[in-house]
Design an enzyme around this catalytic site. Sequence first.
Site, PDB file in Angstrom:
ATOM      1  CE  LYS A  58      -4.252  -2.027   1.527  1.00 54.55           C
ATOM      2  NZ  LYS A  58      -5.499  -1.885   2.271  1.00 54.55           N
ATOM      3  CB  SER A  77      -8.353  -0.073  11.643  1.00 49.18           C
ATOM      4  OG  SER A  77      -8.804  -1.180  10.883  1.00 49.18           O
ATOM      5  CE1 TYR A  91       6.898   3.597   9.415  1.00 43.48           C
ATOM      6  CE2 TYR A  91       4.698   2.651   9.465  1.00 43.48           C
ATOM      7  CZ  TYR A  91       6.063   2.490   9.364  1.00 43.48           C
ATOM      8  OH  TYR A  91       6.613   1.245   9.211  1.00 43.48           O
ATOM      9  N   GLY A 146      -9.268  -7.783  -1.336  1.00 45.00           N
ATOM     10  CA  GLY A 146      -9.964  -7.148  -0.221  1.00 45.00           C
ATOM     11  C   GLY A 146     -10.812  -6.015  -0.762  1.00 45.00           C
ATOM     12  N   GLY A 201     -10.004  -4.314  -3.363  1.00 47.85           N
ATOM     13  CA  GLY A 201      -9.937  -4.368  -4.823  1.00 47.85           C
ATOM     14  C   GLY A 201      -8.862  -3.527  -5.469  1.00 47.85           C
ATOM     15  CB  ALA A 209     -14.558 -11.775   3.841  1.00 47.32           C
ATOM     16  CG  ASP A 231     -16.657  -8.487  -0.562  1.00 51.04           C
ATOM     17  OD1 ASP A 231     -16.300  -7.444  -1.129  1.00 51.04           O
ATOM     18  OD2 ASP A 231     -15.907  -9.127   0.189  1.00 51.04           O
ATOM     19  CE  LYS A 283      13.891 -22.086   6.967  1.00 54.52           C
ATOM     20  NZ  LYS A 283      13.129 -23.128   7.682  1.00 54.52           N
ATOM     21  CB  SER A 334      -0.585  -8.225  -0.059  1.00 56.09           C
ATOM     22  OG  SER A 334      -1.061  -9.078   0.970  1.00 56.09           O
TER      23      SER A 334
END
Length: 311
Positions: A50, A75, A112, A176, A178, A205, A207, A269, A300
């Site tokens: 992200k 969150s 951050y 998630g 998208g 989940a 959807d 690992k 991800s």
Amino acid sequence: MYLQKLKNCHQNIKPFIHNTPVLTSHLLNEISGASVFFKCENFQRMGAFKMRGATNAILNLSETQKSRGVVTHSSGNFAQALSLAARSLGVKAYIVMPSGAPKVKKEAVKEYGGIIIECPPTLEDREKTAMQVQQEKGATFLHPSDNLDVILGQGTATIELLEDHPDLEYIFTPVGGGGLIAGTALAANLHGNNCKVIGGEPLAADDAYRSLLSGKIETNKTTQTIADGLKTQLGDINFPIIQKYITKIIRVEEQDIIAAMRLIWERMKIIIEPSSAVAFAALLKEKELFKGKKTGIILSGGNVDLKNLPF
């Protein structure tokens, strides 16, 4: 249109992100029956893909918008990504977080440089609070997954993967909100050689799977999944891209996610989070379809609560 935007995006964000490594494992190739190339976004700055989309979204704002800051509600990983990207670019980031968000995530956002505004733990309250911040501060709202600049930023992981391995036949990502799978699909369509994109999604989940079947954005009544980063739903911008460019979504059970996560921890690992394991779990779930195929997997992220491991 998308090709030039993707190229520009990748050039623009390069100074602010890591070109993450691509790892392989002979044992996981044997287990899956495919030749698997893992794009390790768990090694990205702040520990997830992200960072790419957050950076690109801020870079595309006007100087006036940057001076007033940005706001999002999250969150999870996007809260951290936007905070770090904003700090890197000298911009204020207001992060609306539900009051019950884990302490470790709040601390990461603060480290951050994000300014946390707490709200009650409902989507309605998150959106309402973010709107109040917009009005009071003049900040620009950036959606974690349903924003074209964010989507294009997430697609740059696939550009790098295909630069290293241009002959990939499939790329798997978790699904998630998208943003990742939409960006991956655009990049694979424009840079791949008939490279197909497959989504992995928790059965608890599912959807996105149901949305592709019905042709409209579906929601989840419950989201009892260990893959906490995949509880969000698709949006109006990413859904049409997903409909047009991805091949299918494979649903996986909770035990499939845990088993895939454990395999990667033990055999490679490296630390990945449950949401990240969903893509590999999807490959293992229907491995007969991908036998002998050269396959990429976007790992991800690796932001894990070490006090709450599933094994």
